[in-house]
Enzyme design. Structure first.
Site, PDB file in Angstrom:
ATOM      1  N   MET A  30       9.288  14.732  85.575  1.00 47.30           N
ATOM      2  CA  MET A  30       9.899  15.549  86.768  1.00 47.30           C
ATOM      3  C   MET A  30       8.804  16.096  87.589  1.00 47.30           C
ATOM      4  O   MET A  30       8.880  16.981  88.388  1.00 47.30           O
ATOM      5  CB  MET A  30      10.621  16.784  86.098  1.00 47.30           C
ATOM      6  CG  MET A  30      11.687  16.315  84.967  1.00 47.30           C
ATOM      7  SD  MET A  30      13.081  17.487  84.852  1.00 47.30           S
ATOM      8  CE  MET A  30      12.095  18.751  84.229  1.00 47.30           C
ATOM      9  N   HIS A  37       0.648  14.432  81.631  1.00 49.45           N
ATOM     10  CA  HIS A  37       1.259  13.329  82.143  1.00 49.45           C
ATOM     11  C   HIS A  37       0.351  12.239  82.323  1.00 49.45           C
ATOM     12  O   HIS A  37       0.869  11.003  82.307  1.00 49.45           O
ATOM     13  CB  HIS A  37       1.963  13.872  83.245  1.00 49.45           C
ATOM     14  CG  HIS A  37       3.007  14.609  83.249  1.00 49.45           C
ATOM     15  ND1 HIS A  37       2.953  16.031  83.517  1.00 49.45           N
ATOM     16  CD2 HIS A  37       4.348  14.847  82.977  1.00 49.45           C
ATOM     17  CE1 HIS A  37       4.025  16.714  83.449  1.00 49.45           C
ATOM     18  NE2 HIS A  37       4.972  15.741  83.074  1.00 49.45           N
ATOM     19  N   GLY A 147       5.775  12.032  75.994  1.00 50.40           N
ATOM     20  CA  GLY A 147       4.816  12.777  75.369  1.00 50.40           C
ATOM     21  C   GLY A 147       5.640  13.423  74.063  1.00 50.40           C
ATOM     22  O   GLY A 147       6.762  13.757  74.124  1.00 50.40           O
ATOM     23  N   VAL A 176      -1.197  16.854  74.534  1.00 48.71           N
ATOM     24  CA  VAL A 176      -2.466  17.112  75.123  1.00 48.71           C
ATOM     25  C   VAL A 176      -2.420  18.670  75.194  1.00 48.71           C
ATOM     26  O   VAL A 176      -1.719  19.285  75.449  1.00 48.71           O
ATOM     27  CB  VAL A 176      -2.605  16.516  76.538  1.00 48.71           C
ATOM     28  CG1 VAL A 176      -3.973  17.020  77.126  1.00 48.71           C
ATOM     29  CG2 VAL A 176      -2.412  14.960  76.419  1.00 48.71           C
ATOM     30  N   ARG A 187       5.489  24.221  82.885  1.00 50.97           N
ATOM     31  CA  ARG A 187       5.947  25.531  82.849  1.00 50.97           C
ATOM     32  C   ARG A 187       4.625  26.708  82.672  1.00 50.97           C
ATOM     33  O   ARG A 187       5.004  27.749  82.650  1.00 50.97           O
ATOM     34  CB  ARG A 187       7.013  25.875  81.785  1.00 50.97           C
ATOM     35  CG  ARG A 187       8.313  25.119  82.339  1.00 50.97           C
ATOM     36  CD  ARG A 187       9.719  25.201  81.452  1.00 50.97           C
ATOM     37  NE  ARG A 187      10.814  24.865  82.233  1.00 50.97           N
ATOM     38  CZ  ARG A 187      11.542  23.755  82.069  1.00 50.97           C
ATOM     39  NH1 ARG A 187      11.026  23.022  80.858  1.00 50.97           N
ATOM     40  NH2 ARG A 187      12.688  23.285  82.634  1.00 50.97           N
TER      41      ARG A 187
END
Ligand code: PAF
Length: 283
Positions: A30, A37, A147, A176, A187
């Site tokens: 997103m 990521h 993830g 991670v 967030r």
């Protein structure tokens, strides 16, 4: 690297790669990309000839009182990051193109979606599985990387891919973390300085609870309680759930005799954070 918002172009590029015999690794996101990521893109690129990253803030997975409007949108920075990591295509469709008029299909995975986050975010996983089914249909990847911070999402997607015989390998990438243990999340940027400081307690408490199990504690009730006690003095943190579940089915378990996922959702102020740890006690 090609960047497109056109579904037709993305599908054609991927079809051409397949025709050339090239394998495709896919990382659905997103956006608001962070090192977590980036590790997914690296994993995809180590196992595939071409890497496709989708960037799409999917409205159907947000509840009415959630952060759809304020969710960070940083397309240009995101593209720069994945370009450097060797991605070949960024597919960033517009919401009305994905959910075109007349769109009437929903993909819903029961049981595995029901507990944990699913119990508190009604309809969330239906939104995730529906958009992933659409994206998988456009990209038709050989493998897709997700993830493990969203461990329930991984389990739900694996179930969908297996039930619908989609023939996509689902790779689960390790969480991670920041140097103090906080799991990376788009967030985290919502956190105030004080919330950010207290938020690191979540991973410390998970690790300590897991150590308890590894040193012989078999009762999941005791392990969950150890997590709760560790957060008691953090006045800005509020636990939404702490659960011990089978990592594949997300069904609750009472003892640590098999592999157990200790999964939590905690509010730091208004920001909802999730984290988990896999406990593999020796039997
Ligand atoms: O994990 C996410 O970022 C989203 O749930 C996903 C898989 C991209 C679907 O919108």
């Amino acid at each position: 690297m090609i960047v497109t918002d056109s579904e037709q172009s993305a599908a054609k590029i991927c079809a051409d790669w397949r025709a050339e015999g090239l394998s495709i690794g896919f990382v659905p996101t997103m956006g608001a990309l962070h090192r977590g990521h980036e590790s997914l893109v690296e994993l995809a690129s180590s196992s595939s000839d071409r890497v496709v990253v989708s960037i799409f803030v999917n409205p159907s997975q947000f509840g009415p009182s959630e952060d759809l409007d304020s969710y960070p949108r940083t397309l240009e920075e995101d593209c720069n990051k994945v370009r450097e990591l060797g991605a070949s295509l960024v597919f960033a469709p517009k919401a009305d193109a994905v959910y075109s008029s007349g769109f009437s299909t929903g993909v819903s995975v029961s049981n595995v979606s029901d507990g944990l986050c699913g119990a508190f975010r009604r309809g969330h996983f239906d939104g995730v599985t529906t958009v992933c089914a659409v994206l998988f249909g456009i990209v038709r990847p050989d493998r897709a990387v997700f993830g493990m911070k969203d461990a329930q999402q991984v389990a739900v997607i694996k179930r969908m891919v297996s039930d619908l015989r989609l023939g996509i390998e689902i790779i689960a990438a390790p969480i991670v973390r920041e140097s103090d243990g906080l799991a990376l999340s788009s967030r985290n940027q919502y956190l105030s300085f004080e919330e950010r400081q207290q938020a690191s307690t979540i991973s410390t408490a998970l690790r300590n609870a897991s150590d308890l199990a590894l040193s012989g504690e078999k009762s999941c009730k005791v392990i969950k309680n150890a997590f709760l006690v560790a957060l008691e003095h953090s006045d800005l943190l509020r636990v939404q759930y702490v659960e011990t579940v089978d990592p594949d089915t997300m069904i609750g378990v009472e003892t640590t005799e098999k592999r157990v996922l200790l999964a939590v959702a905690v509010f730091a102020g208004k920001t909802r954070l999730i984290d988990n740890i896999l406990i593999e006690s020796e039997v």
